[in-house]
Design a protein around this motif. Structure first.
Motif, PDB file in Angstrom:
ATOM      1  N   SER A 190      31.371  -1.227  48.478  1.00 55.92           N
ATOM      2  CA  SER A 190      32.005  -2.175  47.559  1.00 55.92           C
ATOM      3  C   SER A 190      31.377  -3.532  47.809  1.00 55.92           C
ATOM      4  O   SER A 190      31.272  -3.976  48.955  1.00 55.92           O
ATOM      5  CB  SER A 190      33.515  -2.224  47.802  1.00 55.92           C
ATOM      6  OG  SER A 190      34.122  -3.183  46.957  1.00 55.92           O
ATOM      7  N   MET A 191      30.956  -4.193  46.742  1.00 57.18           N
ATOM      8  CA  MET A 191      30.180  -5.425  46.897  1.00 57.18           C
ATOM      9  C   MET A 191      30.571  -6.420  45.819  1.00 57.18           C
ATOM     10  O   MET A 191      30.835  -6.067  44.674  1.00 57.18           O
ATOM     11  CB  MET A 191      28.683  -5.115  46.804  1.00 57.18           C
ATOM     12  CG  MET A 191      27.779  -6.336  46.874  1.00 57.18           C
ATOM     13  SD  MET A 191      26.034  -5.896  46.675  1.00 57.18           S
ATOM     14  CE  MET A 191      25.282  -7.524  46.691  1.00 57.18           C
ATOM     15  N   HIS A 192      30.621  -7.682  46.210  1.00 60.26           N
ATOM     16  CA  HIS A 192      30.839  -8.769  45.247  1.00 60.26           C
ATOM     17  C   HIS A 192      29.822  -9.861  45.534  1.00 60.26           C
ATOM     18  O   HIS A 192      29.627 -10.257  46.678  1.00 60.26           O
ATOM     19  CB  HIS A 192      32.250  -9.343  45.359  1.00 60.26           C
ATOM     20  CG  HIS A 192      32.487 -10.501  44.426  1.00 60.26           C
ATOM     21  ND1 HIS A 192      32.709 -10.323  43.071  1.00 60.26           N
ATOM     22  CD2 HIS A 192      32.506 -11.831  44.643  1.00 60.26           C
ATOM     23  CE1 HIS A 192      32.865 -11.498  42.502  1.00 60.26           C
ATOM     24  NE2 HIS A 192      32.760 -12.436  43.428  1.00 60.26           N
ATOM     25  N   SER A 193      29.156 -10.326  44.495  1.00 63.98           N
ATOM     26  CA  SER A 193      28.150 -11.369  44.665  1.00 63.98           C
ATOM     27  C   SER A 193      28.074 -12.203  43.415  1.00 63.98           C
ATOM     28  O   SER A 193      28.382 -11.738  42.305  1.00 63.98           O
ATOM     29  CB  SER A 193      26.778 -10.769  44.980  1.00 63.98           C
ATOM     30  OG  SER A 193      26.353  -9.953  43.904  1.00 63.98           O
ATOM     31  N   HIS A 194      27.689 -13.461  43.581  1.00 64.93           N
ATOM     32  CA  HIS A 194      27.447 -14.344  42.445  1.00 64.93           C
ATOM     33  C   HIS A 194      26.059 -14.065  41.896  1.00 64.93           C
ATOM     34  O   HIS A 194      25.124 -13.798  42.645  1.00 64.93           O
ATOM     35  CB  HIS A 194      27.565 -15.810  42.865  1.00 64.93           C
ATOM     36  CG  HIS A 194      28.953 -16.195  43.258  1.00 64.93           C
ATOM     37  ND1 HIS A 194      29.932 -16.508  42.339  1.00 64.93           N
ATOM     38  CD2 HIS A 194      29.533 -16.282  44.479  1.00 64.93           C
ATOM     39  CE1 HIS A 194      31.055 -16.799  42.974  1.00 64.93           C
ATOM     40  NE2 HIS A 194      30.845 -16.667  44.276  1.00 64.93           N
ATOM     41  N   MET A 195      25.922 -14.143  40.590  1.00 66.60           N
ATOM     42  CA  MET A 195      24.641 -13.836  39.965  1.00 66.60           C
ATOM     43  C   MET A 195      23.530 -14.729  40.498  1.00 66.60           C
ATOM     44  O   MET A 195      22.392 -14.308  40.658  1.00 66.60           O
ATOM     45  CB  MET A 195      24.742 -14.000  38.437  1.00 66.60           C
ATOM     46  CG  MET A 195      25.640 -12.981  37.781  1.00 66.60           C
ATOM     47  SD  MET A 195      24.999 -11.314  37.985  1.00 66.60           S
ATOM     48  CE  MET A 195      26.312 -10.368  37.236  1.00 66.60           C
ATOM     49  N   SER A 196      23.866 -15.976  40.779  1.00 63.95           N
ATOM     50  CA  SER A 196      22.828 -16.901  41.233  1.00 63.95           C
ATOM     51  C   SER A 196      22.299 -16.559  42.604  1.00 63.95           C
ATOM     52  O   SER A 196      21.234 -17.012  43.010  1.00 63.95           O
ATOM     53  CB  SER A 196      23.392 -18.329  41.251  1.00 63.95           C
ATOM     54  OG  SER A 196      24.516 -18.396  42.109  1.00 63.95           O
ATOM     55  N   SER A 197      23.067 -15.738  43.371  1.00 65.91           N
ATOM     56  CA  SER A 197      22.656 -15.411  44.731  1.00 65.91           C
ATOM     57  C   SER A 197      22.045 -14.033  44.853  1.00 65.91           C
ATOM     58  O   SER A 197      21.705 -13.615  45.947  1.00 65.91           O
ATOM     59  CB  SER A 197      23.872 -15.491  45.668  1.00 65.91           C
ATOM     60  OG  SER A 197      24.831 -14.511  45.313  1.00 65.91           O
ATOM     61  N   GLN A 198      21.878 -13.303  43.754  1.00 70.79           N
ATOM     62  CA  GLN A 198      21.360 -11.946  43.829  1.00 70.79           C
ATOM     63  C   GLN A 198      19.851 -11.890  43.827  1.00 70.79           C
ATOM     64  O   GLN A 198      19.267 -10.926  44.295  1.00 70.79           O
ATOM     65  CB  GLN A 198      21.875 -11.102  42.654  1.00 70.79           C
ATOM     66  CG  GLN A 198      23.304 -10.667  42.818  1.00 70.79           C
ATOM     67  CD  GLN A 198      23.695  -9.647  41.766  1.00 70.79           C
ATOM     68  OE1 GLN A 198      22.908  -9.313  40.895  1.00 70.79           O
ATOM     69  NE2 GLN A 198      24.894  -9.166  41.846  1.00 70.79           N
ATOM     70  N   HIS A 199      19.198 -12.918  43.293  1.00 71.78           N
ATOM     71  CA  HIS A 199      17.741 -12.849  43.180  1.00 71.78           C
ATOM     72  C   HIS A 199      17.107 -12.778  44.566  1.00 71.78           C
ATOM     73  O   HIS A 199      17.372 -13.596  45.430  1.00 71.78           O
ATOM     74  CB  HIS A 199      17.211 -14.064  42.432  1.00 71.78           C
ATOM     75  CG  HIS A 199      15.728 -14.043  42.228  1.00 71.78           C
ATOM     76  ND1 HIS A 199      15.068 -12.980  41.654  1.00 71.78           N
ATOM     77  CD2 HIS A 199      14.763 -14.935  42.548  1.00 71.78           C
ATOM     78  CE1 HIS A 199      13.777 -13.229  41.594  1.00 71.78           C
ATOM     79  NE2 HIS A 199      13.573 -14.410  42.152  1.00 71.78           N
ATOM     80  N   GLY A 200      16.249 -11.782  44.748  1.00 74.56           N
ATOM     81  CA  GLY A 200      15.565 -11.630  46.010  1.00 74.56           C
ATOM     82  C   GLY A 200      16.328 -10.847  47.038  1.00 74.56           C
ATOM     83  O   GLY A 200      15.856 -10.669  48.150  1.00 74.56           O
ATOM     84  N   LYS A 201      17.523 -10.376  46.718  1.00 72.16           N
ATOM     85  CA  LYS A 201      18.311  -9.607  47.666  1.00 72.16           C
ATOM     86  C   LYS A 201      18.447  -8.178  47.182  1.00 72.16           C
ATOM     87  O   LYS A 201      18.129  -7.855  46.045  1.00 72.16           O
ATOM     88  CB  LYS A 201      19.701 -10.233  47.845  1.00 72.16           C
ATOM     89  CG  LYS A 201      19.655 -11.637  48.453  1.00 72.16           C
ATOM     90  CD  LYS A 201      21.060 -12.163  48.684  1.00 72.16           C
ATOM     91  CE  LYS A 201      21.026 -13.558  49.302  1.00 72.16           C
ATOM     92  NZ  LYS A 201      22.385 -14.084  49.554  1.00 72.16           N
ATOM     93  N   GLY A 202      18.952  -7.328  48.055  1.00 73.10           N
ATOM     94  CA  GLY A 202      19.141  -5.938  47.686  1.00 73.10           C
ATOM     95  C   GLY A 202      20.142  -5.798  46.568  1.00 73.10           C
ATOM     96  O   GLY A 202      21.115  -6.541  46.467  1.00 73.10           O
ATOM     97  N   ALA A 203      19.919  -4.825  45.704  1.00 76.12           N
ATOM     98  CA  ALA A 203      20.821  -4.623  44.577  1.00 76.12           C
ATOM     99  C   ALA A 203      22.163  -4.096  45.018  1.00 76.12           C
ATOM    100  O   ALA A 203      23.177  -4.346  44.391  1.00 76.12           O
ATOM    101  CB  ALA A 203      20.179  -3.661  43.578  1.00 76.12           C
ATOM    102  N   ILE A 204      22.186  -3.357  46.121  1.00 73.17           N
ATOM    103  CA  ILE A 204      23.426  -2.769  46.630  1.00 73.17           C
ATOM    104  C   ILE A 204      23.527  -3.099  48.105  1.00 73.17           C
ATOM    105  O   ILE A 204      22.633  -2.804  48.881  1.00 73.17           O
ATOM    106  CB  ILE A 204      23.442  -1.239  46.440  1.00 73.17           C
ATOM    107  CG1 ILE A 204      23.382  -0.909  44.956  1.00 73.17           C
ATOM    108  CG2 ILE A 204      24.677  -0.629  47.059  1.00 73.17           C
ATOM    109  CD1 ILE A 204      23.300   0.567  44.678  1.00 73.17           C
ATOM    110  N   GLY A 205      24.612  -3.686  48.480  1.00 67.85           N
ATOM    111  CA  GLY A 205      24.883  -3.914  49.882  1.00 67.85           C
ATOM    112  C   GLY A 205      24.110  -5.043  50.515  1.00 67.85           C
ATOM    113  O   GLY A 205      24.177  -5.258  51.716  1.00 67.85           O
ATOM    114  N   GLY A 206      23.375  -5.826  49.702  1.00 66.34           N
ATOM    115  CA  GLY A 206      22.650  -6.942  50.268  1.00 66.34           C
ATOM    116  C   GLY A 206      21.508  -6.551  51.161  1.00 66.34           C
ATOM    117  O   GLY A 206      21.050  -7.323  51.992  1.00 66.34           O
ATOM    118  N   GLY A 207      21.015  -5.328  51.026  1.00 64.09           N
ATOM    119  CA  GLY A 207      19.948  -4.850  51.889  1.00 64.09           C
ATOM    120  C   GLY A 207      18.600  -5.418  51.510  1.00 64.09           C
ATOM    121  O   GLY A 207      18.440  -6.158  50.549  1.00 64.09           O
ATOM    122  N   LYS A 208      17.587  -5.025  52.311  1.00 67.12           N
ATOM    123  CA  LYS A 208      16.236  -5.504  52.056  1.00 67.12           C
ATOM    124  C   LYS A 208      15.638  -4.715  50.895  1.00 67.12           C
ATOM    125  O   LYS A 208      15.891  -3.552  50.710  1.00 67.12           O
ATOM    126  CB  LYS A 208      15.369  -5.312  53.301  1.00 67.12           C
ATOM    127  CG  LYS A 208      15.868  -6.065  54.503  1.00 67.12           C
ATOM    128  CD  LYS A 208      14.994  -5.801  55.700  1.00 67.12           C
ATOM    129  CE  LYS A 208      15.064  -4.389  56.191  1.00 67.12           C
ATOM    130  NZ  LYS A 208      14.282  -4.142  57.400  1.00 67.12           N
TER     131      LYS A 208
END
Length: 482
Positions: A190-208
């Motif tokens: 389960s993940m929540h993120s702001h759109m502005s902070s997703q660029h360059g990060k993992g699509a799921i779970g904030g992974g590499k």
């Protein structure tokens, strides 16, 4: 979008699982009354993944009906053309997913307001005891069962399209239900993120993620979100917004590397990434998603023999390998890719797929059929060496499988050099497996705290010794003269 309606014949047997969960492919706001009574419906879109009803691909006893056959074809065709497909749930399951998305959004917002925001990620693993139920989003156990059922149904449909038994991959999965005191291999993120902070990060779970996106390591992944924002790379190398037509409660299906190996590459792994320019969820405070990762058991063996038995050609690079070893190799490859600073070298590795196609020393010294090391290697009359099951096949056919030359069975000579090399590599392999098992145990114990948002925030308290450098950062240590 062209909608295809398929009505069952009056005399055709109808499976019990097809009698419920009649959901239209269109969102509720544009659903017409004529679509509601349809017992089976899927839609194909040349610009996006196909939509398939879960009720149409659920396994059942009895002869296959037309809706099941067409749904299996639509699912596999969508994966072939788009590397993704959309699974439509029944009414109750869709309501559950929508409720879980809202609850997860509220959960992460509450934690953020209370100063316990962490990374905005929670990972649920069935069977693992919770120290405090208030520290987890609601409905996770129910969502795990719901999405797990859909994932297993999709996996069986993929198997049927490859002319395999629908349960051919069940040996890779956890027992259902789980045995007592045993945690699941599969996870629900389960993940929540702001759109502005997703660029360059993992699509799921904030992974590499790599240059070409993130690739699932497991069998397959089902993703549901409250706003679009996930791109998938199609077989032609084009990135497209795969969840643009999804409504909350729909499941986006992408396949992983473990399934690709188990199918000898017939079902390639999909690459996906967070969309850098999509902002449809920004006005409502970000994007919340649920991702179910169907993972194989660590002690299972990824084996392509069912694929060969079905008449498919198996490349020699696809040898049987344990899931734990396979995952360790993927992690090592991932670390190599992320630690490379030469972009040209990285692009060459990714575009050439050298990491998957260049034979390793272990593969060269292993029997391509059984995966066992060539500790019984024999030199045949044509000059080639074989061992294990492939040696047995060469003896039975009296023909070399590499050059098709006739073999004199009585002239076989033990290849002592190859046997010694295989034995040495096996010892190193066993030593590495033991080391990796201990390392995975330590990582799992540490990740049980990190993955559920227990990482302290910037203003929070830190325990233990803190070093002024990060992992993988080069540090020069100078030692003065005493």
């Amino acid at each position: 979008m062209i909608t295809m309606m398929m009505h069952q014949h009056q005399t055709a047997p109808v499976a019990p699982s097809h009698q419920n969960h009649h959901i239209s492919s269109a969102p509720p706001s544009v659903r017409s009354p004529q679509q509601l009574p349809s017992p089976s419906l899927f839609s194909l879109d040349s610009n996006g993944p196909a939509r398939i009803r879960l009720s149409d691909i659920l396994p059942y006893d009895g002869a296959p009906v037309g809706s099941y056959i067409k749904a299996v074809e639509a699912l596999s065709g969508s994966l072939m053309r788009h590397n993704a497909a959309v699974i439509e749930l029944g009414t109750d399951d869709m309501a559950l997913i929508r409720c879980a998305l809202e609850a997860a959004r509220f959960y992460f917002r509450t934690r953020s307001q209370s100063g316990k925001g962490g990374r905005g990620v929670y990972t649920y693993r069935a069977g693992r005891p919770l120290e405090d139920v208030d520290l987890s989003p609601p409905c996770m156990a129910d969502v795990f069962r719901c999405m797990g059922k859909a994932a297993r149904a999709a996996l069986s449909a993929i198997a049927r399209h490859l002319r395999l038994r629908s349960d051919v991959f069940n040996y890779l999965l956890d027992d259902s239900p789980l045995p007592a005191n045993e945690a699941s291999s599969s996870v629900l993120v389960s993940m929540h993120s702001h759109m502005s902070s997703q660029h360059g990060k993992g699509a799921i779970g904030g992974g590499k993620i790599a240059v070409s996106g993130e690739v699932e390591k497991g069998l397959l992944t089902l993703i549901s979100s409250d706003a679009p924002g996930l791109q998938v790379c199609d077989p032609n190398g084009r990135w497209y917004l795969a969840d643009s037509s999804l409504v909350p409660g729909d499941l986006l299906l992408v396949t992983g590397k473990a399934l690709s190996h188990a199918t000898a590459g017939l079902r390639p792994a999909a690459s996906y990434r967070a969309s850098p320019d999509n902002s449809s969820g920004a006005a409502s405070g970000g994007r919340t998603l649920l991702a179910f990762r169907l993972m194989p058991q660590g002690n299972a063996i990824l084996d392509c023999s069912p694929i060969a038995a079905a008449g498919h050609i198996i490349p020699q690079s696809y040898v049987p390998v344990s899931v734990s070893q396979f995952m360790d190799d993927l992690s090592a490859e991932e670390d190599i890719l992320h630690n490379k600073t030469d972009n040209a070298y990285m692009d060459q590795q990714l575009s050439g797929d050298n990491l998957n196609r260049e034979p390793s020393l272990r593969r060269i010294l292993s029997d391509p059929l059984s995966g066992a090391f060539l500790e019984d290697a024999m030199l045949v009359s044509c000059g080639h060496s074989f061992g294990g099951l492939l040696l047995r096949r060469v003896i039975e056919t009296s023909k070399c499988t590499l050059c098709n030359a006739g073999i004199e069975v009585g002239s076989l000579i033990p290849n002592h050099a190859l046997r010694a090399a295989a034995a040495t590599v096996k010892q190193e392999d066993d030593r590495r497996l033991f080391h990796n098992a201990a390392l995975r145990k330590r990582r799992k114990e540490a990740s049980d705290h990190r993955e559920n948002g227990d990482v302290p925030s910037e203003n929070g308290s830190h325990k233990g010794v803190q070093y002024p450098f990060s992992v993988n950062e080069k540090v020069l240590i100078k030692v003065g003269n005493s």
